[in-house]
Scaffold this active site. Structure first.
Site, PDB file in Angstrom:
ATOM      1  N   GLN A  65       0.844  -1.193   0.000  1.00  0.00           N
ATOM      2  CA  GLN A  65       0.000   0.000   0.000  1.00  0.00           C
ATOM      3  C   GLN A  65       0.881   1.244   0.000  1.00  0.00           C
ATOM      4  O   GLN A  65       1.835   1.342   0.789  1.00  0.00           O
ATOM      5  CB  GLN A  65      -0.917   0.037   1.221  1.00  0.00           C
ATOM      6  CG  GLN A  65      -1.888   1.213   1.180  1.00  0.00           C
ATOM      7  CD  GLN A  65      -2.728   1.341   2.434  1.00  0.00           C
ATOM      8  OE1 GLN A  65      -2.248   1.775   3.470  1.00  0.00           O
ATOM      9  NE2 GLN A  65      -3.995   0.969   2.331  1.00  0.00           N
ATOM     10  N   CYS A  95      -6.319   6.916   5.456  1.00  0.00           N
ATOM     11  CA  CYS A  95      -5.645   7.338   6.687  1.00  0.00           C
ATOM     12  C   CYS A  95      -6.247   8.642   7.197  1.00  0.00           C
ATOM     13  O   CYS A  95      -6.271   9.646   6.480  1.00  0.00           O
ATOM     14  CB  CYS A  95      -4.152   7.509   6.454  1.00  0.00           C
ATOM     15  SG  CYS A  95      -3.265   8.047   7.938  1.00  0.00           S
ATOM     16  N   LYS A 134      -8.065   1.893  -1.103  1.00  0.00           N
ATOM     17  CA  LYS A 134      -8.748   1.785   0.192  1.00  0.00           C
ATOM     18  C   LYS A 134      -9.232   3.178   0.546  1.00  0.00           C
ATOM     19  O   LYS A 134      -8.436   4.115   0.637  1.00  0.00           O
ATOM     20  CB  LYS A 134      -7.814   1.246   1.271  1.00  0.00           C
ATOM     21  CG  LYS A 134      -8.516   0.972   2.594  1.00  0.00           C
ATOM     22  CD  LYS A 134      -7.587   0.250   3.570  1.00  0.00           C
ATOM     23  CE  LYS A 134      -8.337  -0.168   4.835  1.00  0.00           C
ATOM     24  NZ  LYS A 134      -8.689   0.976   5.690  1.00  0.00           N
ATOM     25  N   HIS A 163     -14.019   1.640   3.857  1.00  0.00           N
ATOM     26  CA  HIS A 163     -14.152   1.816   5.302  1.00  0.00           C
ATOM     27  C   HIS A 163     -15.206   2.908   5.488  1.00  0.00           C
ATOM     28  O   HIS A 163     -14.904   4.092   5.297  1.00  0.00           O
ATOM     29  CB  HIS A 163     -12.819   2.236   5.928  1.00  0.00           C
ATOM     30  CG  HIS A 163     -12.900   2.402   7.416  1.00  0.00           C
ATOM     31  ND1 HIS A 163     -12.343   1.492   8.296  1.00  0.00           N
ATOM     32  CD2 HIS A 163     -13.503   3.331   8.190  1.00  0.00           C
ATOM     33  CE1 HIS A 163     -12.593   1.890   9.537  1.00  0.00           C
ATOM     34  NE2 HIS A 163     -13.289   3.004   9.500  1.00  0.00           N
ATOM     35  N   GLY A 219      -9.036  -5.994  10.908  1.00  0.00           N
ATOM     36  CA  GLY A 219      -7.973  -5.192  11.490  1.00  0.00           C
ATOM     37  C   GLY A 219      -7.927  -5.357  12.997  1.00  0.00           C
ATOM     38  O   GLY A 219      -7.372  -6.334  13.521  1.00  0.00           O
ATOM     39  N   ARG A 220      -8.530  -4.410  13.705  1.00  0.00           N
ATOM     40  CA  ARG A 220      -8.472  -4.441  15.163  1.00  0.00           C
ATOM     41  C   ARG A 220      -9.075  -5.711  15.741  1.00  0.00           C
ATOM     42  O   ARG A 220      -8.603  -6.218  16.772  1.00  0.00           O
ATOM     43  CB  ARG A 220      -9.184  -3.206  15.721  1.00  0.00           C
ATOM     44  CG  ARG A 220      -8.486  -1.896  15.368  1.00  0.00           C
ATOM     45  CD  ARG A 220      -9.242  -0.680  15.887  1.00  0.00           C
ATOM     46  NE  ARG A 220     -10.531  -0.503  15.228  1.00  0.00           N
ATOM     47  CZ  ARG A 220     -11.450   0.391  15.603  1.00  0.00           C
ATOM     48  NH1 ARG A 220     -11.209   1.175  16.647  1.00  0.00           N
ATOM     49  NH2 ARG A 220     -12.588   0.494  14.937  1.00  0.00           N
TER      50      ARG A 220
END
Length: 317
Positions: A65, A95, A134, A163, A219-220
């Site tokens: 990425q 981000c 993304k 997202h 992810g988390r």
């Protein structure tokens, strides 16, 4: 179903990827934490190259990425990656960091839809490998996504990973999955979902609501429960012994790479891994103040020896 590991700076680098794959089985795909592309004519720096060095990713399907708004550097990086054997490169438009956004990168690039579309048209045309993105929904309001999705749909993207939050949300509040559903309906390319899949129930709810789902990025949720992908596929939860083995191998890998600084890297991991235990606060208190390797080893041993393991680890913000 494709299950992938999200790019999380400082957390999901090549050492984590390899140890996790060894202990819990490989995921279908891994995305590197974002990399700044090198200047045209030069190579990736030493730290960045370790992330993409094929020797550090053997047996894993890795997608690098990039974080940039410079088309020439993106294309140059794609050429370097192609020579290393990569088939896809991903652009970070998600981000939410204030410093990144202030430079017009990450989700900050969506502030200029016209410039973003020109950039993507250019890099999709010139890149020797497939280009995926993304994205977030915008910077401030969900309604920004209508224009942003329009421009994506005009482009030959390999995939769009959604997202469904805006930049100002950072990681707070519930993801607006309706925007993901709209993307599934409209996009002429592959679509993936990312955001707050912390349990099998949440995964199942997403797939029930949106049965066209073909790719879910974890992810988390996976950092808190490293067996989450296995469980989604009908496998068993992690045992305390499995988690300890994973911890020991990860700590050893970090020690070999960075010496005493491995302690601080592991403390970042514990921010999520504490939810593998019945009393996350007690785990946090045990590891938060350690600085030296011997202190850390004593604290970690205390956690594994004294703290009860959660029946099913689930991350909670």
């Amino acid at each position: 179903m494709i299950l992938s590991l999200a790019p999380m700076e400082g957390l999901t680098g090549y050492m984590f990827r390899n140890v996790h794959a060894e202990c819990f089985g490989p995921l279908d795909r891994y995305y590197t934490p974002f990399l700044a592309p090198p200047h045209v004519g030069s190579g990736f720096g030493k730290k960045a190259f370790k992330e993409i060095d094929p020797k550090n990713n053997q047996g894993l399907n890795v997608v690098p990425q990039l974080l940039t708004r410079n088309a020439d550097e993106f294309v140059w990086a794609a050429q370097v990656l192609a020579e290393l054997g990569y088939a896809e490169v991903n652009l970070n438009l998600g981000c939410p960091s204030g410093t990144v956004v202030a430079k017009g990168r990450g989700s900050g690039f969506m502030r200029d839809p016209g410039e973003l579309e020109e950039f993507l048209q250019d890099v999709c045309e010139r890149s020797p490998i497939a280009v995926s993105v993304k994205t977030r929904l915008g910077l401030v309001e969900d309604r920004e996504y209508r224009q942003i999705l329009d421009l994506y749909c005009r482009l030959p993207l390999a995939e769009l990973i959604v997202h469904p939050r805006v930049q100002k949300d950072r990681y707070q509040g519930a993801p607006r999955q309706e925007a993901y559903g709209e993307t599934l309906r409209r996009a002429p390319f592959a679509v993936a979902y990312n955001g707050d899949i912390f349990s099998v129930d949440e995964y199942n709810a997403l797939c029930t609501a949106y049965p066209q789902t073909r790719h879910v990025m974890l992810g988390r949720g996976l950092l808190a429960n490293p067996a989450l992908a296995r469980m989604v596929r009908g496998g068993a939860p992690a045992t305390a012994a499995e988690l300890k083995r994973f911890h020991d191998k990860l700590f050893s890998a970090y020690l070999d790479e960075m010496g005493g600084n491995a302690v601080f890297r592991m403390k970042e991991w514990w921010f999520y891994a504490k939810f593998a235990f019945a009393d996350p606060l007690a785990v946090h208190r045990t590891v938060r103040k350690v600085r030296r390797v011997d202190e850390y080893e004593h604290a970690a041993a205390g956690v594994f020896n004294r703290e009860a393991f959660a029946a099913v680890p689930v991350f909670r913000a």
